[in-house]
Design a protein around this motif. Structure first.
Motif, mmCIF file in Angstrom:
data_model
loop_
_atom_site.group_PDB
_atom_site.id
_atom_site.type_symbol
_atom_site.label_atom_id
_atom_site.label_comp_id
_atom_site.label_asym_id
_atom_site.label_seq_id
_atom_site.Cartn_x
_atom_site.Cartn_y
_atom_site.Cartn_z
ATOM 1 N N MET A 31 0.883 -1.117 0.065
ATOM 2 C CA MET A 31 0.039 -0.081 0.103
ATOM 3 C C MET A 31 0.845 1.292 0.027
ATOM 4 S SD MET A 31 -3.269 -0.671 -0.601
ATOM 5 C CE MET A 31 -3.700 0.884 -0.087
ATOM 6 N N SER A 32 1.999 1.143 0.527
ATOM 7 C CA SER A 32 2.913 2.512 0.684
ATOM 8 C C SER A 32 3.310 2.541 -0.767
ATOM 9 C CB SER A 32 4.071 2.193 1.672
ATOM 10 O OG SER A 32 4.906 1.264 1.409
ATOM 11 N N ILE A 33 3.508 1.869 -1.466
ATOM 12 C CA ILE A 33 3.846 2.140 -2.835
ATOM 13 C C ILE A 33 3.000 2.976 -3.544
ATOM 14 C CG2 ILE A 33 4.372 1.037 -5.172
ATOM 15 C CD1 ILE A 33 5.824 -1.516 -3.562
ATOM 16 N N GLU A 34 1.651 2.399 -3.165
ATOM 17 C CA GLU A 34 0.388 3.325 -3.961
ATOM 18 C C GLU A 34 0.376 4.658 -3.308
ATOM 19 O OE1 GLU A 34 -1.149 1.995 -6.539
ATOM 20 O OE2 GLU A 34 0.417 0.360 -6.626
ATOM 21 N N ILE A 35 0.298 4.585 -1.870
ATOM 22 C CA ILE A 35 0.076 5.969 -1.263
ATOM 23 C C ILE A 35 0.939 6.437 -0.443
ATOM 24 C CG2 ILE A 35 -1.701 6.645 0.464
ATOM 25 C CD1 ILE A 35 -3.695 4.846 -0.385
ATOM 26 N N SER A 36 1.520 7.328 -0.658
ATOM 27 C CA SER A 36 2.906 8.198 0.013
ATOM 28 C C SER A 36 2.048 8.221 1.612
ATOM 29 C CB SER A 36 3.192 9.298 -0.634
ATOM 30 O OG SER A 36 4.170 10.062 0.118
ATOM 31 N N GLY A 37 3.435 7.737 2.319
ATOM 32 C CA GLY A 37 2.874 8.208 4.058
ATOM 33 C C GLY A 37 2.048 7.005 4.422
ATOM 34 N N PHE A 38 1.593 5.784 3.713
ATOM 35 C CA PHE A 38 0.932 4.821 4.332
ATOM 36 C C PHE A 38 1.894 4.191 5.298
ATOM 37 C CE2 PHE A 38 -1.319 0.943 4.765
ATOM 38 C CZ PHE A 38 -2.559 1.163 4.549
ATOM 39 N N ALA A 39 1.287 3.994 6.710
ATOM 40 C CA ALA A 39 2.027 3.361 7.859
ATOM 41 C C ALA A 39 2.206 2.148 7.449
ATOM 42 C CB ALA A 39 1.314 3.651 9.125
ATOM 43 N N VAL A 40 3.675 1.698 7.735
ATOM 44 C CA VAL A 40 4.017 0.270 7.625
ATOM 45 C C VAL A 40 4.449 -0.060 9.107
ATOM 46 C CG1 VAL A 40 5.517 -1.252 6.370
ATOM 47 C CG2 VAL A 40 4.755 0.542 5.307
ATOM 48 N N ASP A 41 3.427 -0.526 9.787
ATOM 49 C CA ASP A 41 3.975 -0.730 11.397
ATOM 50 C C ASP A 41 3.395 -2.189 11.942
ATOM 51 O OD1 ASP A 41 1.281 0.131 11.559
ATOM 52 O OD2 ASP A 41 1.320 1.957 12.504
ATOM 53 N N GLY A 42 2.641 -2.645 11.114
ATOM 54 C CA GLY A 42 2.171 -4.175 11.598
ATOM 55 C C GLY A 42 0.949 -3.832 12.493
ATOM 56 N N ILE A 43 0.389 -2.674 12.635
ATOM 57 C CA ILE A 43 -0.644 -2.456 13.582
ATOM 58 C C ILE A 43 -1.935 -2.223 12.508
ATOM 59 C CG2 ILE A 43 -1.974 -0.833 15.056
ATOM 60 C CD1 ILE A 43 1.021 -0.278 16.062
ATOM 61 N N VAL A 44 -3.107 -2.751 12.567
ATOM 62 C CA VAL A 44 -4.193 -2.476 11.926
ATOM 63 C C VAL A 44 -5.077 -1.673 12.738
ATOM 64 C CG1 VAL A 44 -6.168 -3.530 10.455
ATOM 65 C CG2 VAL A 44 -4.103 -4.862 11.055
ATOM 66 N N GLY A 45 -4.859 -0.296 12.144
ATOM 67 C CA GLY A 45 -5.556 0.800 12.752
ATOM 68 C C GLY A 45 -6.502 1.301 11.672
ATOM 69 N N PRO A 46 -7.139 2.691 11.766
ATOM 70 C CA PRO A 46 -8.236 3.088 10.918
ATOM 71 C C PRO A 46 -7.470 2.980 9.312
ATOM 72 C CG PRO A 46 -8.166 4.485 12.706
ATOM 73 C CD PRO A 46 -6.824 3.713 12.745
ATOM 74 N N GLN A 47 -6.451 3.425 9.042
ATOM 75 C CA GLN A 47 -5.928 3.392 7.673
ATOM 76 C C GLN A 47 -5.894 2.006 6.904
ATOM 77 O OE1 GLN A 47 -2.101 4.494 6.913
ATOM 78 N NE2 GLN A 47 -2.620 6.153 5.236
ATOM 79 N N THR A 48 -5.397 0.968 7.808
ATOM 80 C CA THR A 48 -5.317 -0.103 7.227
ATOM 81 C C THR A 48 -6.523 -1.001 7.218
ATOM 82 O OG1 THR A 48 -2.899 -0.230 8.042
ATOM 83 C CG2 THR A 48 -3.991 -2.483 7.432
ATOM 84 N N TRP A 49 -7.405 -0.697 8.056
ATOM 85 C CA TRP A 49 -8.736 -1.055 8.266
ATOM 86 C C TRP A 49 -9.586 -0.690 6.780
ATOM 87 C CZ3 TRP A 49 -10.566 -5.168 9.749
ATOM 88 C CH2 TRP A 49 -10.500 -6.055 11.079
ATOM 89 N N GLN A 50 -9.343 0.358 6.560
ATOM 90 C CA GLN A 50 -10.041 1.140 5.460
ATOM 91 C C GLN A 50 -9.445 0.546 4.126
ATOM 92 O OE1 GLN A 50 -10.551 5.345 5.217
ATOM 93 N NE2 GLN A 50 -11.509 5.439 3.342
ATOM 94 N N ALA A 51 -8.262 0.298 3.998
ATOM 95 C CA ALA A 51 -7.606 -0.282 2.799
ATOM 96 C C ALA A 51 -8.108 -1.642 2.816
ATOM 97 C CB ALA A 51 -6.264 -0.298 2.847
ATOM 98 N N LEU A 52 -8.322 -2.549 3.709
ATOM 99 C CA LEU A 52 -8.794 -3.684 3.749
ATOM 100 C C LEU A 52 -10.258 -4.017 3.365
ATOM 101 C CD1 LEU A 52 -7.016 -5.295 6.784
ATOM 102 C CD2 LEU A 52 -6.549 -5.923 4.704
ATOM 103 N N VAL A 53 -10.928 -3.292 3.966
ATOM 104 C CA VAL A 53 -12.564 -3.681 3.686
ATOM 105 C C VAL A 53 -12.887 -2.788 2.423
ATOM 106 C CG1 VAL A 53 -13.065 -3.521 6.099
ATOM 107 C CG2 VAL A 53 -13.293 -1.509 4.888
#
Length: 200
Positions: free
Chosen positions: A172-194
């Motif tokens: 995702m960080s390749i697609e969206i600058s600043g996408f967090a790569v921290d192993g935590i599924v918070g709001p940003q990662t959840w939105q990408a998943l769902v």
């Protein structure tokens, strides 16, 4: 029809990372052609944004895969519902949505919109357990087309789940600058998943 954030390079990378179990995706060369300026590449990256949260309601939600409704059901279960997780938005799922909306001061419509999703999500990370972790594992499996064979959907956020989440975040960080790569599924990662980013 919805669009999905995806490039062949990123999708291939996340799939390879999940299949091999590696914890990181190697740095990749820019896909912008020779002679492209750093400024133009950066502008392209920052222009990408997450898709809006899905709007789900009772009945067919054919615009979205069953994994999206399953995520909804898992998250409702994380808040005390006792739904069978089958990916079908039937009367019991609607009733659970209404109960959840009422208890969180939301309009009790039974329609799952952005506000309901934001209230439903549960931040999970390595060491977390429960239905929200199952939703993450199910989404990872959906992207890898393994139907449960990439990760065991056991609700335990262990090292393999953490590695898969980081692989997804790196793609995702390749697609969206600043996408967090921290192993935590918070709001940003959840939105990408769902919203099924990097799937299909």
């Amino acid at each position: 029809m919805k669009t999905k954030i995806r490039t062949l390079t990123a999708a291939t990378a996340v799939s390879a990372a999940l299949v091999t179990g590696i914890t990181a995706i190697p740095a990749m060369a820019s896909t912008a052609g020779p002679g492209a300026s750093a400024t133009s590449v950066s502008a392209t990256a920052t222009a990408q944004t997450l898709q809006p949260w899905p709007v789900l309601s009772q009945g067919s939600n054919s615009t979205w895969p069953l994994a999206t409704v399953r995520s909804l059901q898992y998250l409702l279960n994380a808040h005390g519902a006792k739904l069978a997780v089958d990916g079908l938005f039937g009367p019991k799922t609607k009733a659970a949505v209404i109960t959840f909306q009422r208890s969180h001061g939301l309009a009790a419509t039974g329609v799952v919109n952005a506000g309901t999703w934001r209230s439903l999500i549960v931040t999970v990370r390595q060491g977390s357990v429960g239905p929200a972790v199952r939703a993450v594992q199910d989404q990872i499996n959906f992207r890898n087309n393994k139907d449960g064979r990439t990760l065991i959907v056991d609700g335990i956020f262990g090292p393999k789940t953490a590695a898969a989440v980081k692989a997804f975040q790196r793609a995702m960080s390749i697609e969206i600058s600043g996408f967090a790569v921290d192993g935590i599924v918070g709001p940003q990662t959840w939105q990408a998943l769902v919203t099924e980013a990097l799937s299909g």
